[in-house]
Design a protein around this motif. Structure first.
Motif, PDB file in Angstrom:
ATOM      1  N   LEU A  41       0.876  -1.271   0.155  1.00 31.83           N
ATOM      2  CA  LEU A  41       0.017  -0.107   0.037  1.00 31.83           C
ATOM      3  C   LEU A  41       1.157   1.171   0.038  1.00 31.83           C
ATOM      4  N   SER A  42       1.951   1.058  -0.347  1.00 37.97           N
ATOM      5  CA  SER A  42       3.229   2.291  -0.168  1.00 37.97           C
ATOM      6  C   SER A  42       2.896   3.229   0.987  1.00 37.97           C
ATOM      7  N   ALA A  43       2.701   2.474   2.182  1.00 38.50           N
ATOM      8  CA  ALA A  43       2.493   3.145   3.388  1.00 38.50           C
ATOM      9  C   ALA A  43       4.010   3.469   4.195  1.00 38.50           C
ATOM     10  N   SER A  44       3.961   4.715   4.756  1.00 42.12           N
ATOM     11  CA  SER A  44       4.948   5.127   5.630  1.00 42.12           C
ATOM     12  C   SER A  44       5.027   4.430   7.160  1.00 42.12           C
ATOM     13  N   THR A  45       5.743   4.598   7.792  1.00 44.23           N
ATOM     14  CA  THR A  45       6.236   4.088   8.921  1.00 44.23           C
ATOM     15  C   THR A  45       5.144   4.621   9.969  1.00 44.23           C
ATOM     16  N   THR A  46       4.974   6.026   9.858  1.00 40.67           N
ATOM     17  CA  THR A  46       3.843   6.854  10.557  1.00 40.67           C
ATOM     18  C   THR A  46       2.527   6.075   9.987  1.00 40.67           C
ATOM     19  N   THR A  47       2.131   5.947   9.077  1.00 38.60           N
ATOM     20  CA  THR A  47       1.007   5.413   8.478  1.00 38.60           C
ATOM     21  C   THR A  47       0.812   4.152   8.899  1.00 38.60           C
ATOM     22  N   LEU A  48       1.515   3.160   9.005  1.00 35.82           N
ATOM     23  CA  LEU A  48       1.502   1.877   9.768  1.00 35.82           C
ATOM     24  C   LEU A  48       1.216   1.607  11.059  1.00 35.82           C
ATOM     25  N   GLN A  49       1.742   3.003  11.713  1.00 30.70           N
ATOM     26  CA  GLN A  49       1.446   2.840  13.260  1.00 30.70           C
ATOM     27  C   GLN A  49      -0.033   3.307  13.394  1.00 30.70           C
ATOM     28  N   TRP A  50      -0.688   3.964  12.418  1.00 31.56           N
ATOM     29  CA  TRP A  50      -2.356   4.275  12.724  1.00 31.56           C
ATOM     30  C   TRP A  50      -3.199   3.064  12.198  1.00 31.56           C
ATOM     31  N   VAL A  51      -2.443   2.157  11.470  1.00 27.31           N
ATOM     32  CA  VAL A  51      -3.135   1.010  11.247  1.00 27.31           C
ATOM     33  C   VAL A  51      -3.499   0.103  12.499  1.00 27.31           C
ATOM     34  N   PRO A 219       0.940   8.636  25.861  1.00 33.32           N
ATOM     35  CA  PRO A 219       1.934   7.841  26.179  1.00 33.32           C
ATOM     36  C   PRO A 219       2.751   7.419  24.668  1.00 33.32           C
ATOM     37  N   THR A 220       1.911   7.187  23.675  1.00 33.98           N
ATOM     38  CA  THR A 220       2.368   6.850  22.216  1.00 33.98           C
ATOM     39  C   THR A 220       3.477   7.932  21.898  1.00 33.98           C
ATOM     40  N   ALA A 225       7.941  10.704  19.983  1.00 34.95           N
ATOM     41  CA  ALA A 225       8.346  11.955  19.734  1.00 34.95           C
ATOM     42  C   ALA A 225       9.530  12.531  20.860  1.00 34.95           C
ATOM     43  N   GLY A 226       9.517  11.784  21.936  1.00 35.24           N
ATOM     44  CA  GLY A 226      10.377  12.228  22.950  1.00 35.24           C
ATOM     45  C   GLY A 226       9.753  13.353  24.313  1.00 35.24           C
ATOM     46  N   THR A 227      10.575  13.278  25.219  1.00 37.75           N
ATOM     47  CA  THR A 227      10.238  14.288  26.078  1.00 37.75           C
ATOM     48  C   THR A 227      10.687  15.617  25.723  1.00 37.75           C
ATOM     49  N   ALA A 228      11.372  15.744  24.762  1.00 43.30           N
ATOM     50  CA  ALA A 228      11.780  17.380  24.325  1.00 43.30           C
ATOM     51  C   ALA A 228      10.578  17.670  23.502  1.00 43.30           C
ATOM     52  N   SER A 229       9.636  17.049  22.778  1.00 41.02           N
ATOM     53  CA  SER A 229       8.716  17.505  21.854  1.00 41.02           C
ATOM     54  C   SER A 229       7.415  18.064  22.915  1.00 41.02           C
ATOM     55  N   GLY A 414       9.716   3.737  28.964  1.00 42.53           N
ATOM     56  CA  GLY A 414      10.350   4.511  27.825  1.00 42.53           C
ATOM     57  C   GLY A 414      10.708   6.031  28.119  1.00 42.53           C
ATOM     58  N   THR A 415      10.035   6.706  28.830  1.00 41.54           N
ATOM     59  CA  THR A 415      10.393   8.060  29.307  1.00 41.54           C
ATOM     60  C   THR A 415      11.431   8.046  30.466  1.00 41.54           C
ATOM     61  N   VAL A 416      11.365   7.063  31.415  1.00 41.96           N
ATOM     62  CA  VAL A 416      12.619   7.053  32.206  1.00 41.96           C
ATOM     63  C   VAL A 416      13.809   6.653  31.603  1.00 41.96           C
ATOM     64  N   LEU A 417      13.860   5.773  30.780  1.00 39.10           N
ATOM     65  CA  LEU A 417      14.928   5.443  30.228  1.00 39.10           C
ATOM     66  C   LEU A 417      15.604   6.613  29.169  1.00 39.10           C
ATOM     67  N   ALA A 418      14.493   7.280  28.523  1.00 36.11           N
ATOM     68  CA  ALA A 418      15.125   8.533  27.834  1.00 36.11           C
ATOM     69  C   ALA A 418      15.895   9.456  28.858  1.00 36.11           C
ATOM     70  N   LEU A 419      15.019   9.863  29.962  1.00 34.72           N
ATOM     71  CA  LEU A 419      15.424  11.016  30.760  1.00 34.72           C
ATOM     72  C   LEU A 419      16.565  10.453  31.605  1.00 34.72           C
ATOM     73  N   ALA A 420      16.826   9.164  32.137  1.00 33.85           N
ATOM     74  CA  ALA A 420      17.855   8.929  32.749  1.00 33.85           C
ATOM     75  C   ALA A 420      19.272   8.839  31.985  1.00 33.85           C
ATOM     76  N   PHE A 421      18.975   8.051  30.845  1.00 39.11           N
ATOM     77  CA  PHE A 421      20.299   8.110  30.033  1.00 39.11           C
ATOM     78  C   PHE A 421      19.913   8.150  28.481  1.00 39.11           C
ATOM     79  N   PRO A 422      19.853   9.405  27.905  1.00 38.25           N
ATOM     80  CA  PRO A 422      19.539   9.568  26.627  1.00 38.25           C
ATOM     81  C   PRO A 422      20.223   8.500  25.691  1.00 38.25           C
TER      82      PRO A 422
END
Length: 460
Positions: A41-51, A219-220, A225-229, A414-422
């Motif tokens: 279907l020529s779908a991007s990664t973001t599109t597949l996430q919405w599937v 949460p998604t 997008a990460g905590t900086a977004s 996921g957030t604790v992992l990113a905050l503790a050790f990027p």
């Protein structure tokens, strides 16, 4: 009056089991086909996430509204209508030629799931008058679903070698037909005296849906997008605002969608808290262990999948422990013990996970065993604590609690992992920083689950 045994209710139990099988099998079997769908279907990664995401968000967002509707127009009628919609939406897969069409089909399936899933617990509760029989019925239904969850990816992978990806969704058609026949023949129509005629609180339903949808999206966004977004923080803030407006609306409405006094009942609030603890713990630990085995121990993805087997085996086989445990200690203590097992499993991972796979396997088994029991007992307690004409919205509360806290568990990890050790996920294998990061994330999950379990025990 003699109490009916499970065998005497086999048509109804077969139908309700098929409903739960659809819920558990659906996303797990489809995930295997996402690369194939993306190519065709020529779908991007973001599109597949919405599937997959469109189904989950619609499903979680509408459960409370359809639970309230079912308590008014009939649980059996709502479920049968949802099963017809599921069959139609699944058949529509044959005509999909673009990614947006598949997302629309998945959203329709989410609507069907929201109409059928809460009713499965409510109708199973209605089949029997004794708690032991109710627990046995719920255990049977959940075991069928968990088997589907476990074998779904394998079956899907094998099917793709001989059939197009559409076949994975078309399998819902016979499942829906089986469920329809079992429920239509095995469960009598709702007694009008067991329903209530208060008008539906439309404003409350909209606020509830908005709150849950935003709570599922936040949460998604944190993971992706990460905590900086600003996106995840904005979604989380909007969820809190919508939730506050919902509570205010329900306190002031003449006919609230959800009577908050019912939620405050000891059995209901304790059951929901323990269900939330189990949901966040299971999802969060699965996320951490999957990363731990690959980044921390250097396992290949296939080896990591095998490393999750202790969880799968205990979830399926643990059903045999539920009835003996409840018979021996009662529903309340069974809830306490199983919830405590969840917290102990997280604590084992947090303290000993860095010392090798054996401890990780012990943690997976403890959390799965606790989740397996508390998932049944918590739902039964919520049903016991509600009036007979509010059981479907009670079941919707149980399912919504599990759905939302699953996302929270993954996002917290996921957030604790990113905050503790990027750099944790891009560091070298066997990195001490990565193992430290997983310890912090495990500690956060343990504290959250312990707080929820403690609240549940105090309330019960």
């Amino acid at each position: 009056m003699r109490t009916p045994v499970l065998a005497e209710k086999w048509p109804a139990l077969a139908g309700l089991s098929a409903v739960f099988l659809f819920e558990m099998l659906d996303n797990s079997i489809l995930n295997v086909a996402l690369p194939t769908i993306g190519r065709e279907l020529s779908a991007s990664t973001t599109t597949l996430q919405w599937v997959t995401g469109a189904y989950s968000v619609v499903f979680g967002g509408l459960m409370l509204a359809f639970g309230a509707l079912a308590d008014r127009v009939g649980r059996r009628k709502t479920m049968l209508t949802g099963l017809v919609l599921l069959g139609i939406a699944s058949l529509a897969t044959m005509f999909v030629t673009a990614a947006w069409q598949l997302i629309a089909v998945r959203a329709l399936m989410g609507v069907a799931a929201a109409m059928t899933t809460p009713g499965s617990l409510a109708l199973a509760f209605r089949l029997f008058d004794e708690d032991v029989q109710r627990v046995r019925a719920t255990t049977l239904i959940s075991t069928v679903g968990l088997i589907g969850l476990a074998v779904g990816p394998t079956v899907g992978g094998l099917a793709l070698t001989v059939a197009p990806w559409q076949a994975l969704l078309l399998v819902n058609v016979p499942v829906a037909a089986l469920a329809f026949l079992g429920i239509r023949t095995g469960i009598p129509a709702d007694d009008p005296a067991g329903l209530h005629r208060e008008p539906i609180d439309v404003a409350g339903a909209l606020l509830a849906t908005a709150t849950i949808v935003l709570a599922l999206l936040a949460p998604t966004f944190f993971v992706e997008a990460g905590t900086a977004s600003p996106l995840p923080w904005g979604a989380a803030a909007a969820a809190l605002v919508a939730g506050g407006c919902f509570v205010l609306r329900e306190k002031t409405a003449r006919h609230p969608l959800l009577d908050l006094a019912l939620v405050a009942r000891p059995l209901v609030s304790s059951g929901l808290a323990m269900k939330a603890a189990a949901g966040s713990a299971t999802a969060g630990l699965s996320y951490l262990v999957t990363l731990h085995l690959q980044f921390g121990l250097g396992w290949a993805p296939a080896q990591a999948a095998l490393g999750m087997l202790p969880q799968v085996v205990v979830l399926i086989a643990g059903g045999a422990l539920i009835t003996p445990l409840i018979t021996r200690v009662g529903l309340t203590k069974a809830a306490w013990l199983s919830a405590a097992a969840v917290v102990c499993g997280l604590a084992v991972y947090t303290v000993f996970g860095g010392f090798g796979y054996v401890w990780i396997a012990v943690a997976l088994a403890l959390v799965a065993a606790g989740m397996r029991v508390v998932g049944v007992v918590a739902g039964t307690n919520v049903m016991r604590g509600l009036p007979a004409n509010r059981t479907t919205i009670g079941a919707a509360l149980v399912d919504t609690s599990g759905e939302v806290t699953t996302g929270i568990g993954i996002a917290l990890s996921g957030t604790v992992l990113a905050l503790a050790f990027p750099e944790a996920l891009t560091a070298a294998l066997h990195s001490a920083d990565f193992l430290t990061a997983t310890t912090y994330a495990g500690l956060a999950l343990t504290v959250l689950s312990a707080a929820l379990v403690g609240f549940g025990i105090l309330r019960s």
